[in-house]
Structure formats: C-alpha cells, structure tokens
Design an enzyme around this catalytic site. Structure first.
Site, PDB file in Angstrom:
ATOM      1  N   TYR A  80      -2.698  -3.703   1.946  1.00 55.34           N
ATOM      2  CA  TYR A  80      -1.847  -2.517   1.964  1.00 55.34           C
ATOM      3  C   TYR A  80      -1.564  -2.092   3.332  1.00 55.34           C
ATOM      4  CZ  TYR A  80      -1.455   2.440   1.134  1.00 55.34           C
ATOM      5  OH  TYR A  80      -0.905   3.914   0.718  1.00 55.34           O
ATOM      6  N   ASP A  82      -0.671  -5.430  11.319  1.00 56.44           N
ATOM      7  CA  ASP A  82      -0.937  -3.967  10.799  1.00 56.44           C
ATOM      8  C   ASP A  82      -2.404  -3.521  11.213  1.00 56.44           C
ATOM      9  OD1 ASP A  82      -1.271  -1.573   9.697  1.00 56.44           O
ATOM     10  OD2 ASP A  82      -0.723  -2.301   7.532  1.00 56.44           O
ATOM     11  N   LYS A 129      -4.626   6.121  12.196  1.00 55.36           N
ATOM     12  CA  LYS A 129      -5.825   6.428  12.103  1.00 55.36           C
ATOM     13  C   LYS A 129      -6.539   6.617  13.317  1.00 55.36           C
ATOM     14  CE  LYS A 129      -5.802   4.412   7.645  1.00 55.36           C
ATOM     15  NZ  LYS A 129      -6.480   5.038   6.275  1.00 55.36           N
TER      16      LYS A 129
HETATM   17  N1  PLP Z   1      -1.794  -0.001   6.748  1.00 56.06           N
HETATM   18  C1  PLP Z   1      -3.118  -0.252   6.392  1.00 56.06           C
HETATM   19  C2  PLP Z   1      -3.783  -1.319   6.853  1.00 56.06           C
HETATM   20  C3  PLP Z   1      -3.933   0.822   5.857  1.00 56.06           C
HETATM   21  O1  PLP Z   1      -5.021   0.841   5.581  1.00 56.06           O
HETATM   22  C4  PLP Z   1      -2.999   2.153   5.662  1.00 56.06           C
HETATM   23  C5  PLP Z   1      -3.789   3.266   5.082  1.00 56.06           C
HETATM   24  O2  PLP Z   1      -4.922   3.180   4.780  1.00 56.06           O
HETATM   25  C6  PLP Z   1      -1.775   2.294   5.916  1.00 56.06           C
HETATM   26  C7  PLP Z   1      -1.144   1.162   6.462  1.00 56.06           C
HETATM   27  C8  PLP Z   1      -0.919   3.593   5.590  1.00 56.06           C
HETATM   28  O3  PLP Z   1      -1.460   4.523   6.544  1.00 56.06           O
HETATM   29  P1  PLP Z   1      -1.292   6.021   6.017  1.00 56.06           P
HETATM   30  O4  PLP Z   1      -2.168   6.356   4.948  1.00 56.06           O
HETATM   31  O5  PLP Z   1      -1.709   6.706   7.690  1.00 56.06           O
HETATM   32  O6  PLP Z   1       0.020   6.279   5.998  1.00 56.06           O
END
Ligand code: PLP
Length: 436
Positions: free
Chosen positions: A143, A246, A274
């Site tokens: 994700y 990511d 985060k």
């Molecule tokens: N990338 C990863 C690996 C994530 O786990 C998440 C969200 O959990 C995101 C991107 C998206 O982040 P946000 O919820 O701050 O938009």
C-alpha cells in the site's frame, strides 16, 4: 458484546449522522458496534469516551514512535505555533529538519509534504520525469497511499482475485478509479526476484520506477528475503529504473536511518511520513541529488500550501533530535523482543500454530502458519478469522493491536516492560476465552 460503552456509543451515533460510517478514514471503521470514540491519548495509552484505557499497539497506524502527546514534541510545536504556522517562505526549522533527514538517512535532498500519500505521489512523478517512462512496478499487498495509481492489489486483496486478474495481477481496490489507470501499474509478487527480472527484460524500457516497502508494513511485516533488496537495486541499475523505498512505515522506526540503514541498501528515492513527526502531519520525499533536482518551476511540479508548515516541521525537529540523542530505537528493540518472544510462547502453550514476522518495532503474527509468510498469497493462507477474534477479545481486555492481522503491532519508546507483562497476560486470557 460491543466495545462501546454508553458514552462512546452516544458519540459514535452522533458521528455517524454527519461523517460517513462515523470515521474520517475507512481503515478506522470497526463497524457500528465496535468503532471507538477516543478522548485522550498519552504515552502508550488511549482512553475512550467512557474512560476505558487501552495499551495502544496501533499507534495511529505507526507514527507514534516516542509515545502519544510526547512532552518535548508538544512543547516545540506549541512554541512554533506562537511564531506563525504558514509564512510561505523557507524557515530555519525547515532547513534544520532537511539537514537532519539528509544526515540520518544518507540522502542528498529533501522536499517536505504532509502525508505519506502526497510523498509517494510526488516520488512517482519525479521518477517518471527522470526516466521519461510512464509505468511502474509495485508488489502485491503493498500500500502506497490513496493515489489512484497505487490502489491496485493492496493488502486486502484475496488470492482468488489475484489469480482471476492473471499476470500482472492488477486488482482495482476502489470504485471511482478510471480502469485505464490499470495499464500504468505492474503488480508482482513480493520476494520473487526472478519474476521482476523477467518483467524488466521484456518491458524495462517502459518502467520508470520500482516501488517497494522494504518490510511489508501492510501485510504482517513480512521481511525481505535474503538478497531481495540488493537484487532490486542491481536490476534497477541495469535497466535505468528508479528504485523507490516507501519508508512511510519503516522510516525513523526500524533504525534512525530507516530500512536503508537496517538492510544496507540505498534507494534512489525514499518516502517518509508517520514516525517523522510522531503523530503530527509531515512527510518527505528524499533521495539522490540528480533525481531530486528534476523538481523545479517549469520542470517537475512539487508544491503544497502546507508543505513545510511550522506545526509538522517543529514536530519533526523535536522527534529527530530525540532519535539522534536518546537510545530510542534500541530501547524499543529490547522491549519488542520481550513482547515478540512472549507472544510466541503464549501461542505455543495454547497449541496454536503461528509465525511471527518483522522487527520488534513493527511485527506481525500469522496464525495457522508454521513458517513466516513471504508474500501476500502465503499470508492469505493464515487464519485471519481466529486472529480477528483474539484481537477483538484483547481490545475488550484493554490491549489494542489492530483486529486486522495484516496491520503490524507497533511499539513506542513509552511502552514499558510492565505494559509488555500486562499484554502477555491479557493475550493468555483472550486465547482461553476465544477457545472457550
Ligand atoms: N505508504 C505506506 C507504506 C503506508 O503504510 C501508508 C499508510 O499507511 C502510506 C504510504 C500513506 O500514508 P498516509 O496515510 O500518511 O497518506
């Protein structure tokens, strides 16, 4: 049985009248009887509207690395607010935060954003601009945020749906996404280097980027197999593809320098969010000079009214300063080890086959498996219903991992050994009650 006490229920009913399903993110929807309304979060704990306390292992889906409302962070943010939040010019604090990110993560340049979704969206655009190519590879179960391009074959995709989609297994995970977007994304199995190599041999000239969560932070913290990340690095070099880590979940959590440091592999671009702000909205896209310098007026767009706003930046400044000066990651590692090995023992004593994956700061438990899963399809063979029943029972007992087993257990610096002991005892009780 419902998780909602009388006051929580009353507030949730009010919420559901004006907010779809009573929540501001679909991921927080536990249904009309179990979705909570929380009035306070401090340290390792949450309190719902009825005053019930939970030891929190969701930690806002990962950002809380120090503890909720951590005093030094709150102090620095309050001070920054008093000096104005959005001057629309560069501030000294932005410079300091960018310098810290470069130093801690071994990147050359950083642009700030407000959410992980924004950071990955920008990373994709920068990679496309850099290569002049339009498609990208991601992995089944990963994700990368709410951007249309990424919303294919994310964590909740069943193996039947993946199989039906064929190869690449692009399963659209939301209505409202134009079907043609499917043509830009190539979903491949995690940890299958040979499959990635084949894809690049045939279609490498069309692939701008490989997006990878170095640890599968949305599928039970599945670990990279030996050589996987190194292999992706080599394949990207061979085919002129931008390697994007990511690190929205792993960044500033699995090591001060994130997964790049933990695994000793450097990406071309990295996304953070985060833990960077310990719960305040801030994110970053960072990476190598020659790739980041595609950004520029009239060249590659990057912007945002709130990019670099003083609230998020002050939170990041305080969080990174603490990470650099206190043994935060090491303390979490030790307590997380106690928790992980304790959980393993409790499941073994109860005769429930299980596999633990991930690292102490974010780990997953797959029930009904005797080997840790290596990709989404092997995780999908686990007993998710049993996990959910135990998870719900734990919440009743005041210990709260997410009831969805794909979501890791997160730990913060504020979780104490006493919290670990209380958690293990609650887990024993939860399993007994579920078995009963
Ligand atoms: N990338 C990863 C690996 C994530 O786990 C998440 C969200 O959990 C995101 C991107 C998206 O982040 P946000 O919820 O701050 O938009």
């Amino acid at each position: 049985m419902s998780l909602q006490g009388a006051e929580t229920k009353k507030l949730f009913e009010r919420a559901a009248k004006v907010i779809p399903h009573g929540v501001n993110s679909n991921f927080r929807d536990w249904g009309p009887k179990d979705t909570l309304v929380v009035t306070r979060a401090e340290g390792a704990y949450l309190w719902d509207a009825d005053g019930k306390r939970y030891i929190d292992y969701r930690l806002g889906f990962g950002p809380i690395i120090l503890g909720h409302s951590y005093p030094q962070v709150v102090e620095k943010v309050s001070e920054a607010i008093r000096r104005g939040t959005t001057p629309a010019w560069t501030t000294p604090l932005e410079i300091e935060v960018a310098e810290r990110i470069c130093r801690m993560c071994g990147v050359d340049k950083v642009r700030l954003a407000n959410s992980g979704t924004e950071a990955t969206m920008h990373a994709l655009r920068i990679a496309r601009a850099h290569t002049g190519r339009e498609k990208f590879i991601k992995f089944e179960g990963q994700y990368h945020g709410m951007v249309d391009y990424f919303m294919f074959s994310t964590a909740g995709t069943s193996t039947a749906d993946l199989e039906q989609a064929g190869e690449p297994a692009n399963v659209r995970k939301s209505k409202g996404i134009p079907d043609a977007i499917r043509d830009y994304v190539v979903n491949l199995p995690f940890n299958d280097l040979e499959r990635v190599a084949r894809e690049l041999e045939s279609n490498g000239h069309q692939i701008a980027a490989i997006f990878v969560e170095p640890i599968m932070g949305n599928v039970a913290s599945i670990m990279p197999a030996e050589g996987w990340l190194e292999g992706l690095r080599a394949l990207c070099d061979e085919h002129g593809v931008v390697l994007v880590f990511d690190e929205v979940k792993t960044g500033f959590r699995v090591a001060n320098g994130g997964a790049q440091e933990l695994f000793g592999v450097r990406a071309d671009l990295v996304t953070y969010a985060k833990a960077l702000g310990n719960g305040f909205p801030i994110a970053a896209v960072a990476g190598k000079d020659e790739i980041m310098m595609n950004i520029g007026p009239g060249e590659t767009a990057h912007g945002g009214t709130y990019s670099g706003n003083s609230v998020g930046v002050a939170a990041a400044s305080a969080t990174l300063e603490l990470l650099e000066n206190e043994p935060i990651i090491e303390t979490i590692r030790q307590r997380g080890h106690l928790l992980m090995s304790g959980i393993g023992e409790v499941f073994s004593d109860a005769g429930i086959p299980h596999a633990l994956s991930g690292v102490p700061a974010m780990f997953g438990i797959s029930l009904g498996l005797d080997r840790a899963p290596t990709d989404l399809r092997s995780y999908n063979k686990s007993d998710e219903q049993l996990y959910e029943r135990i998870g719900m029972k734990l919440s009743e007992l005041g210990v709260q991992p997410d009831a969805d087993g794909r979501e890791p257990w997160f730990l913060s610096y504020s979780h104490s050994e006493a919290d670990v002991t209380e958690t293990l005892s609650a887990l024993e009780t939860a399993i007994k009650e579920v078995k009963h």
